[in-house]
Motif scaffolding. Structure first.
Motif, PDB file in Angstrom:
ATOM      1  N   UNK A 129       0.844  -1.191   0.000  1.00  0.00           N
ATOM      2  CA  UNK A 129       0.000   0.000   0.000  1.00  0.00           C
ATOM      3  C   UNK A 129       0.882   1.243   0.000  1.00  0.00           C
ATOM      4  N   UNK A 130       0.307   2.320  -0.466  1.00  0.00           N
ATOM      5  CA  UNK A 130       0.953   3.636  -0.433  1.00  0.00           C
ATOM      6  C   UNK A 130       0.364   4.427   0.725  1.00  0.00           C
ATOM      7  N   UNK A 131       1.236   5.038   1.528  1.00  0.00           N
ATOM      8  CA  UNK A 131       0.758   5.913   2.601  1.00  0.00           C
ATOM      9  C   UNK A 131       1.266   7.329   2.368  1.00  0.00           C
ATOM     10  N   UNK A 132       0.340   8.284   2.340  1.00  0.00           N
ATOM     11  CA  UNK A 132       0.672   9.696   2.177  1.00  0.00           C
ATOM     12  C   UNK A 132       0.286  10.408   3.464  1.00  0.00           C
ATOM     13  N   UNK A 133       1.267  10.937   4.163  1.00  0.00           N
ATOM     14  CA  UNK A 133       1.026  11.657   5.411  1.00  0.00           C
ATOM     15  C   UNK A 133       0.919  13.155   5.149  1.00  0.00           C
ATOM     16  N   UNK A 134      -0.110  13.767   5.720  1.00  0.00           N
ATOM     17  CA  UNK A 134      -0.245  15.229   5.742  1.00  0.00           C
ATOM     18  C   UNK A 134      -0.232  15.620   7.219  1.00  0.00           C
ATOM     19  N   UNK A 135       0.872  16.186   7.665  1.00  0.00           N
ATOM     20  CA  UNK A 135       1.075  16.443   9.096  1.00  0.00           C
ATOM     21  C   UNK A 135       1.316  17.930   9.344  1.00  0.00           C
ATOM     22  N   UNK A 136       0.750  18.425  10.440  1.00  0.00           N
ATOM     23  CA  UNK A 136       0.967  19.818  10.808  1.00  0.00           C
ATOM     24  C   UNK A 136       1.262  19.924  12.293  1.00  0.00           C
TER      25      UNK A 136
END
Length: 381
Positions: free
Chosen positions: A295-302
């Motif tokens: 699987x591909x995991x794309x993190x959007x973190x702030x």
């Protein structure tokens, strides 16, 4: 560095490498004698690094494990830990069941650690429960939205007929208010119903939509009330193969997640506001009861304020929002699009880091293509 095939029989070592349970063998000075592949992945460290530094840093990081090992040595009995929270040297947290065996039947060994990462099973159970709740709520909202559309259409039609019959142009101002507000309600209902178009699937490089989102958000960030300029951090894996997805819908998902982060940081006057994009490939990951090889995991973190605990379990439900002027539809729509791609969006937070992760299968294929993609070793998050 190649692992030694001494200390334990070659056949045993190969079998241990095939296990999903992490195996670590230490001598009396906590120096490493053996670690299997699952162990390297669990502790987010290579055999070579462990061989040089020993296991003492991990015990310092995890006093509960150090205490259990000391007890096993003292009593010469197997000690077990249930649902222990353990931290890798790089700060990655795991929930694990542990068995500590003193004096195992291995040459030179003093301690045998067996660590079963149960966080995956806990996550699968939790995701299944949340998914069922989201589906039920979504069906209820969609049913309500359909019921509202018919009388709303009648209201708009009556207002248009009334406007034609009014003799005084000044009175038409009121019919215009009815038409404008009913149009706004219709748009809201359409959003509640979610995306109507089926994804137009094609092979895309995931980093291209991320760059498009960065360009759009950079413009928006200049118009927000951020105390300081928005900082961008990128941690991309360039070896990730193209993913089968709808490019425009992925941009919508990533834009929703990123825009939420930008708004939260702006509304709470976050110091040094930072948005981080990270991409990784994970191996053997379960999405809604289906085990995917890759699987591909794309993190959007702030680094904005944490989400209140009272909202965490209902974040992806329609009409739920922690913002005063939020519609509560952005995350629900994003999750719906992810599910149309056979994926999901996960949420995690810790002090100083709020993270949404879009997870998509990499094993999908276009009609007529082989479903077996290239093999990629999982990169620990």
């Amino acid at each position: 560095m190649t692992k030694p095939e001494i200390k334990m029989p070659i056949r045993t070592a190969r079998l241990a490498d095939a296990l999903t349970t992490a195996i670590v063998v230490l001598d009396a000075q906590d120096k490493l004698l053996y670690i299997n592949s699952a162990g390297e992945q669990f502790w987010d460290v290579s055999y070579g690094v462990l061989l040089k530094q020993g296991f003492a840093p991990f015990f310092e990081q995890n006093p509960i494990l150090a205490k259990a090992v000391a007890e096993a040595r003292l009593t010469e009995q197997v000690v077990t830990l249930r649902e222990a929270e353990l931290v890798s040297i790089h700060g990655q947290t795991h929930i694990a069941d542990c068995a500590i065996t003193p004096s195992p039947d291995i040459s030179g060994a003093d301690i045998l650690l067996e660590l079963a990462d149960i966080e995956r099973h806990m996550r699968i159970t939790r995701d299944a429960q949340l998914h069922a709740m989201q589906i039920s709520t979504r069906q209820l909202v969609r049913g309500l939205a359909h019921e509202l559309k018919n009388p709303l259409g009648g209201l708009q039609g009556a207002a248009q007929l009334l406007e034609r019959e009014l003799p005084n142009a000044d009175l038409r101002e009121f019919t215009q208010i009815i038409l404008n507000e009913s149009s706004r309600l219709k748009n809201l209902i359409d959003r509640m119903l979610g995306p109507n178009n089926r994804p137009q699937m094609q092979r895309i490089n995931i980093h291209e939509p991320l760059e498009q989102v960065r360009r759009l958000l950079s413009i928006e960030a200049e118009e927000t009330l951020l105390q300081e300029p928005l900082q961008w951090h990128f941690d991309f894996d360039p070896s990730i193969p193209d993913v089968l997805a709808d490019r425009d819908q992925l941009i919508q998902v990533l834009l929703n997640l990123s825009r939420n982060a930008l708004q939260a940081m702006s509304e709470n006057d976050t110091n040094n506001p930072t948005l981080r994009f990270k991409t990784r490939v994970l191996r053997r990951f379960t999405i809604h009861q289906t085990l995917h090889r890759l699987v591909l995991r794309i993190d959007v973190e702030n680094n904005g304020p944490p989400v209140p605990d009272t909202l965490v379990e209902s974040l992806f439900l329609p009409m739920v929002s922690g913002r005063a002027h939020g519609s509560g539809l952005g995350l629900s729509i994003a999750q719906t699009i992810a599910e149309q791609h056979q994926g999901l969006i996960e949420f995690k937070q810790k002090p100083g880091a709020v993270r949404f992760s879009l997870i998509l299968p990499l094993s999908q294929s276009l009609p007529g293509q082989d479903t077996q993609g290239q093999h990629h070793q999982e990169t620990p998050p």
